[in-house]
Motif scaffolding. Structure first.
Motif, PDB file in Angstrom:
ATOM      1  N   ILE A 260      33.107  38.050  32.608  1.00 44.27           N
ATOM      2  CA  ILE A 260      33.816  36.888  33.162  1.00 44.27           C
ATOM      3  C   ILE A 260      35.294  36.941  32.787  1.00 44.27           C
ATOM      4  N   THR A 261      35.563  37.169  31.509  1.00 44.53           N
ATOM      5  CA  THR A 261      36.940  37.186  31.017  1.00 44.53           C
ATOM      6  C   THR A 261      37.764  38.270  31.696  1.00 44.53           C
ATOM      7  N   GLU A 262      37.161  39.441  31.893  1.00 43.48           N
ATOM      8  CA  GLU A 262      37.888  40.567  32.480  1.00 43.48           C
ATOM      9  C   GLU A 262      38.081  40.429  33.989  1.00 43.48           C
ATOM     10  N   GLU A 268      35.538  37.728  43.636  1.00 46.21           N
ATOM     11  CA  GLU A 268      34.554  38.549  44.352  1.00 46.21           C
ATOM     12  C   GLU A 268      34.070  39.718  43.500  1.00 46.21           C
ATOM     13  N   ALA A 269      34.957  40.309  42.716  1.00 45.78           N
ATOM     14  CA  ALA A 269      34.517  41.350  41.781  1.00 45.78           C
ATOM     15  C   ALA A 269      33.553  40.750  40.766  1.00 45.78           C
ATOM     16  N   LEU A 270      33.880  39.555  40.287  1.00 41.33           N
ATOM     17  CA  LEU A 270      33.009  38.866  39.338  1.00 41.33           C
ATOM     18  C   LEU A 270      31.644  38.610  39.973  1.00 41.33           C
ATOM     19  N   ARG A 271      31.646  38.257  41.234  1.00 37.50           N
ATOM     20  CA  ARG A 271      30.388  38.020  41.944  1.00 37.50           C
ATOM     21  C   ARG A 271      29.515  39.275  41.937  1.00 37.50           C
ATOM     22  N   THR A 272      30.126  40.422  42.172  1.00 40.24           N
ATOM     23  CA  THR A 272      29.375  41.679  42.174  1.00 40.24           C
ATOM     24  C   THR A 272      28.711  41.918  40.830  1.00 40.24           C
ATOM     25  N   TYR A 273      29.488  41.765  39.757  1.00 43.80           N
ATOM     26  CA  TYR A 273      28.940  42.012  38.418  1.00 43.80           C
ATOM     27  C   TYR A 273      27.825  41.032  38.078  1.00 43.80           C
ATOM     28  N   LEU A 274      28.045  39.748  38.347  1.00 41.98           N
ATOM     29  CA  LEU A 274      27.034  38.752  37.991  1.00 41.98           C
ATOM     30  C   LEU A 274      25.751  38.972  38.782  1.00 41.98           C
ATOM     31  N   TYR A 338      32.499  29.358  43.309  1.00 42.41           N
ATOM     32  CA  TYR A 338      31.840  28.622  44.397  1.00 42.41           C
ATOM     33  C   TYR A 338      30.388  29.036  44.585  1.00 42.41           C
ATOM     34  N   TYR A 339      30.049  30.288  44.314  1.00 46.44           N
ATOM     35  CA  TYR A 339      28.679  30.746  44.542  1.00 46.44           C
ATOM     36  C   TYR A 339      27.724  30.358  43.414  1.00 46.44           C
ATOM     37  N   LEU A 340      28.243  29.729  42.362  1.00 47.50           N
ATOM     38  CA  LEU A 340      27.397  29.228  41.275  1.00 47.50           C
ATOM     39  C   LEU A 340      27.462  27.712  41.148  1.00 47.50           C
ATOM     40  N   ALA A 341      28.287  27.074  41.947  1.00 56.87           N
ATOM     41  CA  ALA A 341      28.633  25.668  41.732  1.00 56.87           C
ATOM     42  C   ALA A 341      27.436  24.723  41.727  1.00 56.87           C
ATOM     43  N   ASP A 342      26.396  25.036  42.508  1.00 62.36           N
ATOM     44  CA  ASP A 342      25.253  24.111  42.555  1.00 62.36           C
ATOM     45  C   ASP A 342      24.238  24.340  41.439  1.00 62.36           C
ATOM     46  N   ARG A 343      24.459  25.375  40.595  1.00 65.83           N
ATOM     47  CA  ARG A 343      23.552  25.685  39.468  1.00 65.83           C
ATOM     48  C   ARG A 343      22.092  25.781  39.930  1.00 65.83           C
ATOM     49  N   SER A 344      21.892  26.306  41.086  1.00 63.50           N
ATOM     50  CA  SER A 344      20.555  26.339  41.678  1.00 63.50           C
ATOM     51  C   SER A 344      19.600  27.214  40.864  1.00 63.50           C
ATOM     52  N   VAL A 378      29.785  46.549  46.507  1.00 64.29           N
ATOM     53  CA  VAL A 378      30.548  47.405  45.592  1.00 64.29           C
ATOM     54  C   VAL A 378      32.056  47.377  45.854  1.00 64.29           C
ATOM     55  N   GLN A 379      32.474  47.168  47.095  1.00 66.30           N
ATOM     56  CA  GLN A 379      33.898  47.267  47.430  1.00 66.30           C
ATOM     57  C   GLN A 379      34.828  46.414  46.551  1.00 66.30           C
ATOM     58  N   PRO A 380      34.420  45.191  46.157  1.00 67.24           N
ATOM     59  CA  PRO A 380      35.329  44.376  45.344  1.00 67.24           C
ATOM     60  C   PRO A 380      35.657  44.955  43.961  1.00 67.24           C
ATOM     61  N   ILE A 381      34.886  45.930  43.463  1.00 68.81           N
ATOM     62  CA  ILE A 381      35.141  46.436  42.115  1.00 68.81           C
ATOM     63  C   ILE A 381      35.800  47.818  42.111  1.00 68.81           C
ATOM     64  N   THR A 382      36.224  48.297  43.293  1.00 70.85           N
ATOM     65  CA  THR A 382      36.867  49.611  43.350  1.00 70.85           C
ATOM     66  C   THR A 382      37.990  49.621  44.381  1.00 70.85           C
ATOM     67  N   ASP A 383      38.988  50.449  44.155  1.00 76.70           N
ATOM     68  CA  ASP A 383      40.089  50.625  45.109  1.00 76.70           C
ATOM     69  C   ASP A 383      39.773  51.710  46.133  1.00 76.70           C
TER      70      ASP A 383
END
Length: 406
Positions: A260-262, A268-274, A338-344, A378-383
């Motif tokens: 999260i910190t990094e 979107e990169a964070l979304r991929t990792y999570l 936004y993709y975690l906001a509802d804590r579903s 994968v695209q959000p975590i690589t150039d």
């Protein structure tokens, strides 16, 4: 491949330091997977794995067996549980001893030739080298069979091992001294025969790596293969619960907080990792026989164990599975994306949902995540431009960016 006599195994072996769950250790590894030496090790490992002496139960199989043993203790008046580890097990195993006393008459000429060359150069089964795992599994099985024979008069009802970790369960109280004496005498029988490259096998008899637990000392607890078993006396007899140990909870949350910190500035990169860390990952890789096989890359808990023995898991562990990723944001003082906001509880980022529902991220182009979905993930975590990249190369980028969780 080179002539076997010209193989130099030590020329492709190096050491490195690894840290897992806060524990740091040095391991050996083969750094050249294209070398003739590595190919020879793989051929030898394949020859060893078809022997009767080679068997390995999975984490899940061992855990389920222990659960069933604990279930059987419900109405027991007495029982003993002993958990012990070998000291530096891999480095204590003489490769030549294993060959001379266990394997020599069971291998064909080619395998014997490789084994002779390997033993002459690599005297002990150093941790980290693939074939060392095979040696260790073979000797663990030989030891366990002899130990069961030697303990048959002591009321043993279960013996479970995963390499150097052992759990013994008895249906009566057996003294600590008696158990240790039998273990040591069995070590002498199996590992202590005369040899020019002797084994150095011993067990821990004190400290956290040796647990002696009996029905006289309830409640009690012990950790094995990533699960904490809590045994107590209830209204209807002996009861037990299962927990995810604190060290695993802490390690997972520390990893997620680091991610999260990094990536806090790239939602979107964070979304991929999570998404990836919330799932068991199964990926097609090359096995020692050069054929593809599916292996688990990342796992916090077994879907099979949690879903089939859900009633035994304590509430604190269930709460952790449900909230771990959400709690990491709270503890860092950060708003949920936004993709975690509802804590579903049915979210694709919810550990509990994914484990109980057997959700996996399958990286296999034939029956796994479709190519377009993989590229999108994968695209959000690589150039790199992934639009025309081969499926498994895209998958490898994801795996290269992740830390294994066990």
């Amino acid at each position: 491949m080179k002539d076997i006599k010209s193989l130099d195994f030590n020329s492709v072996i190096a050491t490195k330091t690894i840290t897992r769950f806060g524990k740091t250790r040095e391991v050996h590894y083969v750094f050249d997977k294209h070398s003739d030496e590595f190919k020879a090790m793989c051929k030898l490992a394949d020859a060893l794995k078809v022997l009767d002496e080679y068997r390995r139960m999975t984490y899940t199989q061992i855990t389920e067996s222990i659960i069933k043993n604990l279930q059987s203790l419900k109405h027991a008046k007495e029982f003993t549980i002993v958990k012990f580890d070998f000291v530096g097990y891999f480095e204590s195993l003489s490769t030549k001893y294993i060959y001379d006393y266990i394997l020599k008459d069971k291998l064909d000429d080619k395998a014997r030739e490789i084994m002779n060359a390997y033993c002459a150069q690599v005297p002990y089964a150093y941790a980290g080298i693939g074939i060392s795992n095979t040696f260790a599994d073979i000797m663990t099985n030989v030891f366990k069979e002899q130990l069961l024979t030697n303990l048959c008069k002591e009321g043993i009802v279960g013996a479970y091992s995963y390499v150097d970790d052992f759990v013994l369960i008895f249906d009566k109280i057996v003294s600590k001294e008696q158990v240790i004496d039998v273990i040591n005498s069995t070590i002498a029988q199996v590992f202590g025969k005369e040899h020019d490259v002797p084994n150095k096998v011993s067990i821990y008899t004190k400290g956290p790596k040796f647990n002696y637990l009996t029905s006289e000392n309830l409640p009690l607890s012990f950790v094995n293969l990533g699960y904490l078993f809590n045994v107590a006396k209830g209204k209807d007899g002996i009861s037990f619960t299962i927990s995810l140990p604190k060290y695993k909870q802490d390690a997972f949350k520390n990893l997620i907080k680091k991610v999260i910190t990094e990536n806090v500035g790239n939602v979107e990169a964070l979304r991929t990792y999570l998404y990836a860390y919330a799932h068991r990952i199964v990926t097609k890789v090359k096995g020692t026989n050069s054929k593809g096989k599916n292996v688990s890359f990342s796992r916090l808990s077994s879907s099979y164990i949690l879903s089939n023995y859900y009633e035994y898991f304590d509430e604190s562990s269930i709460v952790f599975y449900k909230n771990a990723i959400f709690d990491c944001f709270d503890e860092l003082g950060l708003a949920l994306p936004y993709y975690l906001a509802d804590r579903s509880e049915s979210s694709s980022y919810n550990l509990h949902h994914n484990i109980v529902k057997h959700k996996a991220l399958v990286l296999n182009k034939k029956f796994g995540l479709p190519y377009k979905n993989l590229v999108k993930l994968v695209q959000p975590i690589t150039d790199k431009d992934l639009s025309n990249m081969e499926y498994y190369k895209v998958a490898q980028i994801l795996l290269d960016h992740m830390t294994q969780v066990f």
